[in-house]
Design an enzyme around this catalytic site. Structure first.
Site, PDB file in Angstrom:
ATOM      1  N   TYR A 197     158.807 106.573  67.792  1.00 15.28           N
ATOM      2  CA  TYR A 197     158.681 106.730  69.057  1.00 15.28           C
ATOM      3  C   TYR A 197     157.609 107.265  69.907  1.00 15.28           C
ATOM      4  CZ  TYR A 197     162.295 103.026  68.997  1.00 15.28           C
ATOM      5  OH  TYR A 197     163.362 101.614  69.323  1.00 15.28           O
ATOM      6  N   GLU A 231     168.527 105.245  71.685  1.00 16.64           N
ATOM      7  CA  GLU A 231     169.861 106.416  71.744  1.00 16.64           C
ATOM      8  C   GLU A 231     169.402 107.125  72.729  1.00 16.64           C
ATOM      9  OE1 GLU A 231     170.347 103.264  69.731  1.00 16.64           O
ATOM     10  OE2 GLU A 231     170.070 105.291  68.256  1.00 16.64           O
ATOM     11  N   ASN A 238     160.375  96.768  73.874  1.00 14.20           N
ATOM     12  CA  ASN A 238     161.174  97.428  72.635  1.00 14.20           C
ATOM     13  C   ASN A 238     162.587  96.818  73.257  1.00 14.20           C
ATOM     14  OD1 ASN A 238     161.821  99.397  69.989  1.00 14.20           O
ATOM     15  ND2 ASN A 238     163.886  99.833  71.823  1.00 14.20           N
ATOM     16  N   GLU A 239     162.728  95.648  71.648  1.00  8.99           N
ATOM     17  CA  GLU A 239     163.535  94.663  71.415  1.00  8.99           C
ATOM     18  C   GLU A 239     164.045  94.266  73.525  1.00  8.99           C
ATOM     19  OE1 GLU A 239     166.744  97.873  70.565  1.00  8.99           O
ATOM     20  OE2 GLU A 239     166.496  97.000  68.177  1.00  8.99           O
ATOM     21  N   GLU A 271     163.210  97.241  61.557  1.00  7.51           N
ATOM     22  CA  GLU A 271     164.358  98.573  61.814  1.00  7.51           C
ATOM     23  C   GLU A 271     165.285  98.286  60.981  1.00  7.51           C
ATOM     24  OE1 GLU A 271     166.206  99.159  65.221  1.00  7.51           O
ATOM     25  OE2 GLU A 271     164.275  99.882  66.842  1.00  7.51           O
ATOM     26  N   TYR A 292     172.484 110.492  61.691  1.00  9.28           N
ATOM     27  CA  TYR A 292     172.064 109.334  61.691  1.00  9.28           C
ATOM     28  C   TYR A 292     172.702 108.757  60.513  1.00  9.28           C
ATOM     29  CZ  TYR A 292     170.289 103.905  63.725  1.00  9.28           C
ATOM     30  OH  TYR A 292     170.526 102.695  64.115  1.00  9.28           O
TER      31      TYR A 292
END
Length: 633
Positions: free
Chosen positions: A78, A124, A182-183, A263, A330
């Site tokens: 990203y 996030e 993105n999404e 993802e 994560y």
């Protein structure tokens, strides 16, 4: 199920046996044989996500080599817009923000790149990567064809994308595909004109040969609003989804071409107050094997999560505001500190079945050291330090102004007024419109009286005499990064009411805490501070300082603030992020070794917002504690 796997395997075989034509350097989609072509040969990527913005530059190479040695042939990256343009028109691509250096290291390591330049990234990350200065236009519709938003995006892409173009695979670099937005299908706007504009920008700057794609969640609505003609539609899903059904959904939007899970979730994020998220390594490896058997291209999100240093954490807002913790571990195959885990070994065993992986040992974990306890001493309350922390002084306003109106986008601001009348009995101070974004610490004449918190604590009681000074320190706990509430203004967004009175005539102090600490404060002024020798607990927003003496080592370590409540920590001028062990689950902060000096005193500064323990000490450990239920130290 078995029949479906055989079908996918047959498609994969066709891909691997067709189109074996030599040619120049190229990367494209083979719609006939349902695969990618790299230099005219069938290609399947096995990728992992890594965020350069969450890892110190010093460790970039270490992490990339570990990913390569696991058997990955690509990484997914990203680009957070706000990381590079925190102030409008001022661009930073140096140091930890040197994107091209990161791409070069990946190239040297032998890793291809799937680039996700946004402009929105979710991740996030604070405001999903969008810069907070966009909110200076009060009614801006983010992630849409709103003229002001589109102009800002165009200006940003005109700076970013010319840097990217030489790194495209077809131009001799290592970027094989580029994601658009993105999404987007998960956002309410569903604005195809906006997506068309992004497609036009990317084509203009990157050329017609660049492989552009979209990623969306595994629902028809998300895929419908997130996909656009000319952009290859991919899907994302985790271990709990039915793989065959998920790829059938991708096929409804892309009848031909490679199967892609952009993802595949190896773990999950934590919010303050959550249980620490864990995803079983055997589930991850089993589903990965299933997808690779089908010939699918898979990116594992995350492969290394890293850390939300400073104020960069994001937040969610579904039924209420929930801030993301500082650690972005994560439960990924590489830990927050970049160490291989059992999950990584299980994944490597799967990858071995599908491609040759590099020989040789996996680089070892970075060395860790438990430096032990450090005693801190009180510097003073924020209210008593305004000459240092707010050198330009306050802005006076009848009513409160937001962080965005004050052009201070992150961290903390102090709102000061006076009591309009005597309050001999505790009197409710109310935020009737839920206007405290996100947490407010209230003091009267320097004495802490209580706090207000967005969505959960809209009232606190205070008392005092007419004319007493009321200080309201407001903390921005990270802007919402996902969903419809990303226009997330910070500060006091509406009036505070005290009893029957609306509080007015505010002095609003922007606080440059990070600038002061980066300049050496408070240690450079330590002779000014004479803390009381008694060790009683101290309440409210107070700074503390201490020194970790050098011992010749600059190894990674983990800072535990046992019995401290909530606050922020800096080491040698670098903002490590937020701590909140009282709410959890995270109990330690990752301290990268390169931040420490082997020969000079290491300066520790703590802003405790609610209440410090009587012992006023912190502990440096050699292992993390990311769960409140783990063994106490």
């Amino acid at each position: 199920m078995a029949a479906a796997v055989l079908l996918f395997a047959a498609v994969n075989f066709a891909c691997l046996t067709g189109n074996l034509v030599s040619g120049g350097r190229s990367f494209s989609i083979d719609y006939k044989n349902n695969c990618f072509l790299k230099d005219d040969k069938p290609f399947q990527y096995i990728s992992g996500s890594i965020h350069y913005s969450r890892i110190p530059r010093y460790y970039w190479k270490d992490r990339l080599v570990k990913m390569y040695m696991t058997g990955l042939n690509a990484i997914q990256v990203y680009v957070p817009w706000n990381f590079h343009e925190a102030v409008q028109g001022v661009y930073n691509f140096t140091g930890d923000r040197d994107l091209e250096h990161f791409l070069d290291l990946a190239n040297q390591t032998g890793l291809l790149v799937i680039l996700r330049p946004g402009p929105y990234i979710c991740a996030e990350w604070e405001m999903g990567g969008l810069p907070a200065w966009l909110l200076q236009k009060p009614n801006i519709i983010l992630r849409s064809a709103d003229a002001d938003y589109v102009q800002a995006v165009s200006n940003w892409f005109a700076v970013l994308l010319p840097k990217i173009r030489p790194w495209l695979y077809v131009n001799g670099g290592n970027i094989i595909t580029v994601q658009v937005e993105n999404e987007y299908g998960s956002y309410f706007a569903c604005d195809y004109n906006y997506m068309r504009h992004l497609r036009t920008l990317l084509r203009f700057f990157l050329g017609e040969d660049a492989v552009l794609f979209t990623t969306d969640g595994n629902t028809d609505r998300e895929m419908t609003c997130g996909s656009l003609e000319g952009l290859y539609a991919t899907v994302d899903f985790g271990t709990s989804n039915n793989v065959t059904e998920a790829f059938k959904r991708q096929r409804r939007f892309e009848p031909r071409g490679p199967l892609v899970n952009s993802e595949f979730y190896t773990g999950w994020l934590d919010h303050w107050g959550d249980q620490h998220a864990v995803v079983d390594a055997q589930k991850v490896s089993r589903v990965l094997a299933e997808m690779l058997t089908m010939g699918a291209n898979v990116n594992m999100y995350m492969f290394e999560g890293g850390t939300n240093f400073g104020y960069w954490n994001g937040a969610d807002h579904d039924t209420r505001f929930r801030s993301v913790v500082t650690s972005y571990d994560y439960d990924a195959p590489l830990s927050e500190a970049g160490d291989p885990t059992e999950k990584l070994l299980a994944i490597r065993d799967v990858i071995k079945q599908f491609r040759d992986i590099p020989t040789g040992p996996m680089p070892p974990p970075t060395p860790k050291f438990a430096y032990g306890f450090v005693n801190l001493k009180k510097v003073g309350t924020i209210s008593s330090l305004l000459n240092t922390l707010s050198p330009l002084g306050p802005v006076e306003s009848q009513y409160p102004l937001t962080f965005e109106e004050m052009k201070q986008y992150y961290g903390y601001m102090l709102y000061r007024t006076t009591l309009p009348r005597d309050l001999s009995q505790p009197t409710p101070l109310i935020s009737p419109l839920n206007g405290v974004h996100d947490r407010a610490y209230v003091s009267v004449n320097g004495v802490f009286q209580g706090l207000l918190e967005r969505d959960t604590a809209l009232v606190t009681n205070i008392s005092g005499q007419q004319g007493d000074t009321v200080d309201v320190l407001v903390e921005n706990m990270g802007r919402v990064n996902f969903g419809s509430k990303i226009n997330d203004y910070k500060g006091l967004l509406s009036h505070l009411i005290l009893g029957k009175d609306v509080l007015t005539d505010w002095k609003i102090y922007p606080l440059d805490i990070d600038g002061a600490i980066a300049g050496g404060w408070p240690h450079s002024d330590s002779q000014k501070y004479f803390p009381a020798p008694k060790k009683e607990p101290s309440l409210g927003p107070i700074f503390y300082m201490g020194t970790l003496q050098p011992n010749g080592l600059a190894w990674d370590t983990f800072l535990r603030l046992n019995e401290w409540t909530k606050g922020q920590v800096w080491i040698n001028g670098v903002n490590l992020g937020r701590y909140w062990p009282a709410r959890g689950p995270q109990q330690t902060l990752y301290v990268p070794g390169p931040l420490l000096s082997t020969v000079l005193p290491n300066y520790i500064t703590v802003l405790e917002l609610e209440g410090a323990p009587a012992h006023q000490r912190v502990l440096f450990m050699d292992r993390p504690q990311l769960s409140a239920t783990a063994g106490k130290s």
